[in-house]
Design an enzyme around this catalytic site. Structure first.
Site, PDB file in Angstrom:
ATOM      1  N   LYS A  32       0.733  -1.337   0.030  1.00 27.36           N
ATOM      2  CA  LYS A  32       0.029  -0.085   0.178  1.00 27.36           C
ATOM      3  C   LYS A  32       0.784   1.292   0.023  1.00 27.36           C
ATOM      4  O   LYS A  32       0.500   2.241  -0.415  1.00 27.36           O
ATOM      5  CB  LYS A  32      -0.892   0.075   1.160  1.00 27.36           C
ATOM      6  N   LYS A  70     -10.514  -4.330  -5.009  1.00 30.21           N
ATOM      7  CA  LYS A  70     -11.662  -3.052  -5.252  1.00 30.21           C
ATOM      8  C   LYS A  70     -10.954  -1.704  -5.589  1.00 30.21           C
ATOM      9  O   LYS A  70     -11.717  -0.936  -6.027  1.00 30.21           O
ATOM     10  CB  LYS A  70     -12.715  -3.055  -4.162  1.00 30.21           C
ATOM     11  N   LYS A  78      -3.683  -9.938  -7.350  1.00 32.31           N
ATOM     12  CA  LYS A  78      -5.169 -10.135  -6.745  1.00 32.31           C
ATOM     13  C   LYS A  78      -6.302  -9.285  -7.264  1.00 32.31           C
ATOM     14  O   LYS A  78      -6.091  -8.019  -7.541  1.00 32.31           O
ATOM     15  CB  LYS A  78      -5.159 -10.331  -5.341  1.00 32.31           C
TER      16      LYS A  78
HETATM   17  P1  ATP Z   1      -8.451  -2.977  -1.331  1.00 27.33           P
HETATM   18  O1  ATP Z   1      -8.265  -3.247  -2.647  1.00 27.33           O
HETATM   19  O2  ATP Z   1      -9.061  -1.410  -0.687  1.00 27.33           O
HETATM   20  O3  ATP Z   1      -7.106  -3.136  -0.375  1.00 27.33           O
HETATM   21  P2  ATP Z   1      -9.748  -5.530  -0.833  1.00 27.33           P
HETATM   22  O4  ATP Z   1     -10.389  -5.688  -2.121  1.00 27.33           O
HETATM   23  O5  ATP Z   1      -8.374  -6.133  -0.578  1.00 27.33           O
HETATM   24  O6  ATP Z   1      -9.212  -4.073  -0.552  1.00 27.33           O
HETATM   25  P3  ATP Z   1     -10.411  -5.716   1.764  1.00 27.33           P
HETATM   26  O7  ATP Z   1     -11.716  -4.944   2.251  1.00 27.33           O
HETATM   27  O8  ATP Z   1      -9.022  -5.458   2.113  1.00 27.33           O
HETATM   28  O9  ATP Z   1     -10.611  -5.673   0.175  1.00 27.33           O
HETATM   29  O10 ATP Z   1     -10.714  -7.249   2.237  1.00 27.33           O
HETATM   30  C1  ATP Z   1     -12.022  -7.719   2.391  1.00 27.33           C
HETATM   31  C2  ATP Z   1     -12.090  -9.167   2.321  1.00 27.33           C
HETATM   32  O11 ATP Z   1     -11.934  -9.887   1.163  1.00 27.33           O
HETATM   33  C3  ATP Z   1     -10.704  -9.748   3.053  1.00 27.33           C
HETATM   34  O12 ATP Z   1     -11.069 -10.922   3.879  1.00 27.33           O
HETATM   35  C4  ATP Z   1      -9.822 -10.193   1.892  1.00 27.33           C
HETATM   36  O13 ATP Z   1      -9.240 -11.239   2.321  1.00 27.33           O
HETATM   37  C5  ATP Z   1     -10.987 -10.765   0.849  1.00 27.33           C
HETATM   38  N1  ATP Z   1     -10.603 -10.304  -0.486  1.00 27.33           N
HETATM   39  C6  ATP Z   1     -10.209  -9.390  -0.805  1.00 27.33           C
HETATM   40  N2  ATP Z   1      -9.764  -9.569  -2.245  1.00 27.33           N
HETATM   41  C7  ATP Z   1      -9.836 -10.805  -2.590  1.00 27.33           C
HETATM   42  C8  ATP Z   1      -9.640 -11.630  -3.711  1.00 27.33           C
HETATM   43  N3  ATP Z   1      -8.859 -11.142  -4.766  1.00 27.33           N
HETATM   44  N4  ATP Z   1      -9.490 -13.010  -3.305  1.00 27.33           N
HETATM   45  C9  ATP Z   1     -10.128 -13.676  -2.355  1.00 27.33           C
HETATM   46  N5  ATP Z   1     -10.295 -12.678  -1.193  1.00 27.33           N
HETATM   47  C10 ATP Z   1     -10.321 -11.442  -1.304  1.00 27.33           C
END
Ligand code: ATP
Ligand code: LTN
Length: 336
Positions: A115, A200, A197
């Site tokens: 980040k 969002k 990965k």
């Molecule tokens: P950001 O992009 O803002 O870092 P994020 O998409 O990673 O956000 P979080 O709010 O950090 O989302 O995560 C929420 C949940 O979703 C966590 O349990 C995380 O492990 C899961 N998660 C996020 N992205 C993935 C992915 N690509 N595959 C599987 N699980 C995911």
């Protein structure tokens, strides 16, 4: 234990529109667990401000996230769906636990490194101490299980270390939680770069399927998904694009990857991508309908929020009082 059930804790940040990665990696597993455990699912709005948020968008998004939790199948009566920032105990325990966390430990966190690289103009202290706040979230509710995606494994480990360190000094104050990593969909990758990965906060919207994407957008994105040369639909390390689509298909249909490989044996990438899109749409369709119904019913949603906020506060304060006492803080005089 609460009401004879083991406690489970998890949450998501209100940082963007949820993706299929969030659904398959987290939400879907939560739904499978929400009958068996007493669950606390937070909207992690304190964590969200480690990245700049536009206030009116942020407010809307946080509320929408609660509605989406319910729409995806979490029961707001049996479980506690609430906003982290409504329960001040999170911030207070995070301060306390910060005094039991070493900088050397935080320096090792890969999410901080990722980040910081992504937001080089705003490497704030909150981003650095993010895992301490996360530890506070989990420990406040004495959670035994924490279902999260693979990307959170390191944060879970540090939470356990902090809890054990605190308990070693003060006796058994916190339950030491265990991570719970779903088998399927543990890491959904970007459709545009299957080595990264699905996230969002990705700048390229074609890499992510958003939970609120309409059926046409899903088809379009699946058709455009990056695949590998060759034409075999087979799960393998040298085929990250196809393997990711197989994982997604498997997560959406509950079929195993092997079953899916058999189903598409001899078929081309084009047919397969359309089938993946269809599988995704059959999951998203019902969620959209339920979400629209909930978000329109302001009174219902307000009632749930109020009720669950105070429930979260009750349990969180109980643990915080115990920790304060063990540390040796003076008593706060109770108001008559
Ligand atoms: P950001 O992009 O803002 O870092 P994020 O998409 O990673 O956000 P979080 O709010 O950090 O989302 O995560 C929420 C949940 O979703 C966590 O349990 C995380 O492990 C899961 N998660 C996020 N992205 C993935 C992915 N690509 N595959 C599987 N699980 C995911
Ligand atoms: N860092 C988590 C969100 C989160 C969380 C938690 C998850 C904050 N506090 C406590 C589980 C338990 C993430 O998913 N990015």
């Amino acid at each position: 234990m609460i009401d004879g059930k083991k406690v489970l804790y998890s949450g998501m940040q209100a940082t963007g529109n949820l993706t299929l990665g969030n659904y398959l990696g987290a939400l879907k597993n939560w739904v499978d667990l929400n009958e068996e455990y007493k669950c606390f699912f937070g909207v992690m709005d304190l964590h969200s401000i480690t990245i700049r948020q536009e206030p009116s968008e942020f407010r809307k998004r946080a509320r929408n996230l609660i509605a989406l939790y319910i729409a995806a199948g979490l029961d707001p009566v049996k479980n506690c769906l609430y906003f982290q920032s409504h329960v001040p105990a999170h911030a207070e325990l995070a301060w306390i636990l910060g005094c039991f966390t070493y900088m050397g430990e935080l320096n090792r966190m890969t999410q901080f490194k990722d980040k910081s690289a992504k937001h080089a103009d705003n490497i704030n202290a909150g981003l650095y101490t993010y895992p301490v706040l996360m530890a506070a979230d989990i420990l406040l509710y004495q959670a035994e299980y924490v279902p999260v995606g693979e990307d959170q494994r390191q944060h879970l480990e540090i939470t356990r270390d902090i809890a054990q360190r605190f308990n070693a000094i003060y006796g058994d104050v916190f339950v030491v939680p265990e991570g719970f990593y779903g088998k399927r969909g543990a890491k959904v990758m970007s459709l545009q770069d299957p080595l990264k990965k699905m996230s969002k906060s990705d700048e390229n919207p074609n890499g992510s399927i958003y939970l609120m994407d309409d059926a046409d957008a899903v088809v379009r994105k699946c058709k455009r998904a990056v695949t590998d040369s060759g034409n075999e639909i087979r799960y393998s390390e040298d085929k990250p694009g196809i393997s990711n689509l197989l994982d997604i298909y498997s997560g959406c249909t509950n079929k195993s990857v092997e079953e899916a490989e058999k189903e598409f044996d001899g078929k081309g990438y084009g047919d397969f991508k359309l089938a993946v899109a269809e599988a995704i749409n059959s999951v998203l369709g019902p969620i959209h309908m339920e979400y629209e119904r909930i978000i329109k019913d302001k009174n219902y949603l307000d009632g749930i929020i109020k009720e669950n906020d105070s429930q979260a506060m009750y349990f969180a304060n109980k643990t915080l009082r115990k920790a304060r006492k063990k540390i040796g803080f003076t008593d706060i005089p109770r108001k008559e």
